[in-house]
Every structure is written in C-alpha cells, then in structure tokens.
Enzyme design. Structure first.
Site, mmCIF file in Angstrom:
data_model
loop_
_atom_site.group_PDB
_atom_site.id
_atom_site.type_symbol
_atom_site.label_atom_id
_atom_site.label_comp_id
_atom_site.label_asym_id
_atom_site.label_seq_id
_atom_site.Cartn_x
_atom_site.Cartn_y
_atom_site.Cartn_z
ATOM 1 N N LYS A 22 0.836 -1.211 0.000
ATOM 2 C CA LYS A 22 0.000 0.000 0.000
ATOM 3 C C LYS A 22 0.865 1.252 0.000
ATOM 4 C CE LYS A 22 -1.753 1.662 4.042
ATOM 5 N NZ LYS A 22 -1.422 3.075 4.234
ATOM 6 N N ASN A 23 1.844 1.273 0.907
ATOM 7 C CA ASN A 23 2.621 2.504 1.076
ATOM 8 C C ASN A 23 3.599 2.771 -0.064
ATOM 9 O OD1 ASN A 23 1.259 2.999 3.389
ATOM 10 N ND2 ASN A 23 2.966 2.644 4.798
ATOM 11 N N CYS A 116 -5.663 13.389 13.240
ATOM 12 C CA CYS A 116 -5.545 11.986 12.906
ATOM 13 C C CYS A 116 -5.570 11.196 14.198
ATOM 14 C CB CYS A 116 -4.236 11.741 12.173
ATOM 15 S SG CYS A 116 -3.912 10.018 11.918
ATOM 16 N N ARG A 121 0.625 14.239 13.490
ATOM 17 C CA ARG A 121 1.037 14.021 12.099
ATOM 18 C C ARG A 121 0.996 15.277 11.235
ATOM 19 N NH1 ARG A 121 -1.169 8.222 10.131
ATOM 20 N NH2 ARG A 121 0.752 8.187 8.998
ATOM 21 N N ASP A 304 4.169 0.526 12.176
ATOM 22 C CA ASP A 304 2.993 -0.117 11.581
ATOM 23 C C ASP A 304 2.837 -1.583 12.008
ATOM 24 O OD1 ASP A 304 2.312 2.206 10.350
ATOM 25 O OD2 ASP A 304 2.916 1.615 8.330
ATOM 26 N N ARG A 396 -8.922 -0.201 4.772
ATOM 27 C CA ARG A 396 -8.087 0.865 4.204
ATOM 28 C C ARG A 396 -6.732 0.308 3.765
ATOM 29 N NH1 ARG A 396 -6.510 5.580 7.673
ATOM 30 N NH2 ARG A 396 -5.192 5.687 5.845
#
Ligand code: UD1
Length: 417
Positions: A22-23, A116, A121, A304, A396
């Site tokens: 994803k990133n 967030c 962030r 993460d 997501r």
C-alpha cells in the site's frame, strides 16, 4: 457497516500470497501525474486507500484502465490542481499529490489533512522543503495553496526522517532546476521503490535507501511499466498470525531484507522462521517468550507493526516493554485488548504488557488501520468468539485480510450490522 467475527483457537496452517505494498503504491500512483502517456503499474493492491488516491487523481483528470492487479494510468489531460477536503480527510497520504502537481503544473491546492487518530502528524517538513525549492505557500480556508513559476534544487534537512515527506520532495525535485539533496531522509523500502520507479521514468535519483538522497533535475520524463514491491506490513501481520496461533504458515513472495527487524523479534520470542527463496515459513512455538520493542524509522522496528506485536506479547510468558517513538497516540488498541483480558499499562509513550496465558473473545471496536489488525490477531488466539466492529479501518490497508486468513483454517467471517 461490516464487522468481523472470529471463533478463536485454531492454529493457522497453509500458505498465503502477499499483495502489493500500500505505502509504495500510493506515491507511485501519485507519481503518474509527473508526466503524460500511459503508465502500466503491476501488483496494485485492492484496498480502500488505493481507491481513495484513484478518486483524488480522477478528480485531477487522471484516467485509469484496470485489469486485475494491473492498473494503466494516464494523466495527459489534467483539468484540476485541487485535492478536496472530502477525499483528503479520509487519507492523510493524499498529500502525496502535492509534489507531482507542483512539478507538472506549477500549482496545487490540497486540503490540510486535519487531525488523525494516531497522533498530530503534521506536514510542516513537506512545506518547509517545498518553500526551500522556491514554492510560494499559503494556508487558505483549510487548504495548502502552493505555487511556483519554477522549482529549483535545494539542500533540505529533515528534523526527523519522514516517509511521505521524503517522497513528496523527491517527486517535486525530479524536474526541478539543478540538484536537490534530502538529508536525514527516510530509508523505508517504499521510498526506494518510488525512487526506482522515478528513475525508470528518466529521473536521476541517487542514494535512496540511505540518509542522503540526491536528485538531479531532468528536463523530460517518460511513462513506465513498473511492478510494486510486496507489502512488508502484510507479511509481518501473517508472521504474527502464525506465531499467535502456534500455527505453521508459508508466506509467499516476501522481500526478506525488508522484514529483518520483525523477523528478529519474532525469532527472539521463540518463533521458528525459515527462509526458502522468496518465501518465509513461520512456525509458532507453544510458549511465546516476551521481548521488548521500540519503534524506529527503517531499518528499525516499524510503528505499523507495533499493535500486531502487542497482541502477541499479551499472551507471552513474562513482561514486555513496548515503546512507541514515531506516533504519540498509537496505543488506542490497548483499551480494546484489555477488553479481551490483556494486562497492559501505558505510561509516557510506552506500554508494559504482562503476558497472560489466554485472551478471551469479546466485542471490540477497531480504531485505526493497524489497531484493527491487532484485534484480528488477538481474536484468532482468544478463547471463544470475538466480534470486531468498524473494520472499514482494516479495509483501508489490507487486501482481504479476513479472506486470506480464512483459507488458513480459522473460523473468521464478516457480517453486516
Ligand atoms: C508513513 C506511512 C505510515 C507509517 C509512517 C511511519 C505512508 C502512506 N504512510 O506515514 O504507514 O506509519 O510513515 O513509518 O507511507 N512529521 C512531522 N512533520 C512532517 C512529517 C512528519 O513532524 O511534516 C513527524 C510525524 O509526526 C512522525 C514522524 O515525523 O512523528 C514520521 O512520520 P512520517 O514518516 O512522515 O509518516 P507518514 O509519512 O505520514
């Protein structure tokens, strides 16, 4: 809305194939704005954040042709330079279109991402770097309004390595006049993947994957065919899933070097991990040893994976200290884990986890993306039934996590509520 229901206690067995990162996919899709023509991107994961960036790009005039995990992308006819609040508020990484828009059109108007759940962030590093490159920036009615007649190379220093900050400035710099140096840059594999893709486009980027990235501006870029790297956080999540259920899982198509910090901690906790070509085979141990972790920028232990690792530590033998150094508020999964019987105390950015022999299934609520994965893992190990609501957070960032898990044996399914 969907909820996920798990009847815990089944050891996972079998093999699973990873989806694209994803990133890495988010900045690479944004980079398609840098030049027209048809780009062909392989291994694009099917998940909500990708849908969001596509929506933002469509809004700018980008068109797509989709064929499974391959996406053809064309930005010949850009008609807007605006990323609106309704889309940006659902995904902070929307800021990744700022650099490419400035490079291509000399202007961009991007909604400020706003608050967030996992911490403040901010995007000050992105903006400071762009202003050093000659961009005029103002904040108007909740939007970053940026303009530049010409982008010029600059020496930029990050106070803390920022992943999307490094990516945004790299994309802004590829066609800038002269040389840009990014010091104390992020070294994450996703930054390197973007740099590789940009170099295929004709950019001149050196040093990606180290502290110092040098970008020499070029006049022209060309469209590319490129394949996104596998998702290392998805890989880490399946490794923990094998460990927490004391199962045996082959994770296919890993980039093992990207997973060193995670693998090392799991091995310390007693998991047997074998490498066979591009696969990792994880075999859980009956007794899980407690280990401490401290989240750090790559190559350190990734933030993460912190929540997922905490789920594992909550059934380890002994005490584990988990220190979060990247995002100050990334412990929201703790109160939900406690509802499942975990014994966790939080104090000043660190969690003390006292391992218990069991977790018990409960009704819990996902609060953010990785917190949802943590609850799924806890549910797989817990005695009895766990119901996780608000799993749109999970969707997501994972491509069908529950579907992939269900093929490994456990009873896990979705219901609407
Ligand atoms: C990216 C990842 C996210 C991961 C995080 C850290 C994407 C799309 N998201 O997020 O999954 O958890 O890296 O590995 O790739 N900071 C500032 N000012 C800035 C930018 C960042 O102070 O302008 C701070 C942040 O608050 C944080 C640290 O820098 O404390 C690192 O954040 P950063 O690497 O920028 O995170 P993201 O790029 O948003």
């Amino acid at each position: 809305m969907d909820k996920i229901i798990i009847e815990g206690g089944t050891p996972l067995t079998g093999e699973v194939t990873l989806s694209g990162s994803k990133n890495a996919a988010l900045p690479i899709l944004s980079a398609c704005v840098l030049t027209g023509g048809w780009h062909t991107l392989h291994n694009i994961p099917a998940l909500r954040d990708i849908w969001t960036i596509k929506k933002i790009l469509s809004n700018l005039g980008v068109v797509f042709e989709e064929d499974g995990q391959t996406l053809r992308v064309n930005s010949d006819n850009l008609k807007s330079h605006v990323a609106p609040y309704q889309l940006v508020r659902t995904m902070r990484a929307s800021i990744l279109v700022l650099g490419p828009l400035l490079s291509r059109l000399g202007k961009a108007k991007i909604s400020l991402p706003g608050g967030c759940a996992i911490g403040a962030r901010p995007i000050d590093f992105h903006l400071k770097g762009l202003s050093a490159m000659g961009v005029d920036i103002s904040l108007e009615h909740g939007y970053v309004v940026a303009r530049a007649d010409k982008l010029r190379g600059a020496a930029i220093f990050f106070d803390i390595p920022s992943v999307t900050g490094t990516e945004n400035l790299m994309m802004a710099a590829v066609k800038a006049e002269g040389k840009t140096t990014l010091n104390n840059a992020a070294k994450e594999p996703e930054v390197v993947d973007l740099a590789n893709m940009l170099n295929h486009m004709g950019a001149q980027i050196e040093g990606a994957g180290t502290d110092t990235i040098t970008i020499t501006g070029v006049k022209e870029l060309r469209p590319v065919t490129y394949s996104i790297i596998p998702d290392r956080i998805e890989a880490g999540t399946f490794l923990v899933a094998a460990a927490i259920t004391k199962g045996n899982v082959r994770i296919k198509g890993c980039r093992v070097d990207d997973l060193e910090a995670i693998v090392e901690k799991l091995v310390d906790s007693g998991v047997k991990i074998e490498k066979q070509a591009q696969d990792l085979i994880a075999q859980g141990n009956d007794s899980i040893k407690s280990v401490d972790i401290k989240t750090m920028p790559f190559p350190g232990f990734p933030t993460d994976m912190q929540a997922q690792f905490m789920a594992l530590m909550s059934i380890a033998d002994g005490w584990s200290m988990i220190r979060e150094t990247i995002f100050e508020n990334r412990f929201m999964h703790v109160s939900e884990l406690r509802r499942m019987g975990a014994d966790i105390e939080i104090n000043a950015g660190q969690a003390l986890v006292r391992g218990k022999s069991n977790l018990s299934g409960a009704q819990v609520m996902a609060t953010d993306l990785r917190a949802s994965a943590c609850l799924v893992l806890a549910g797989l190990a817990a005695k009895g039934r766990t119901e996780i609501s608000r799993v749109y957070h999970l969707d997501r960032g994972y491509h069908d996590l529950d579907g992939k898990l269900s093929l490994l044996g456990p009873k896990i399914w979705r219901e609407q509520y």
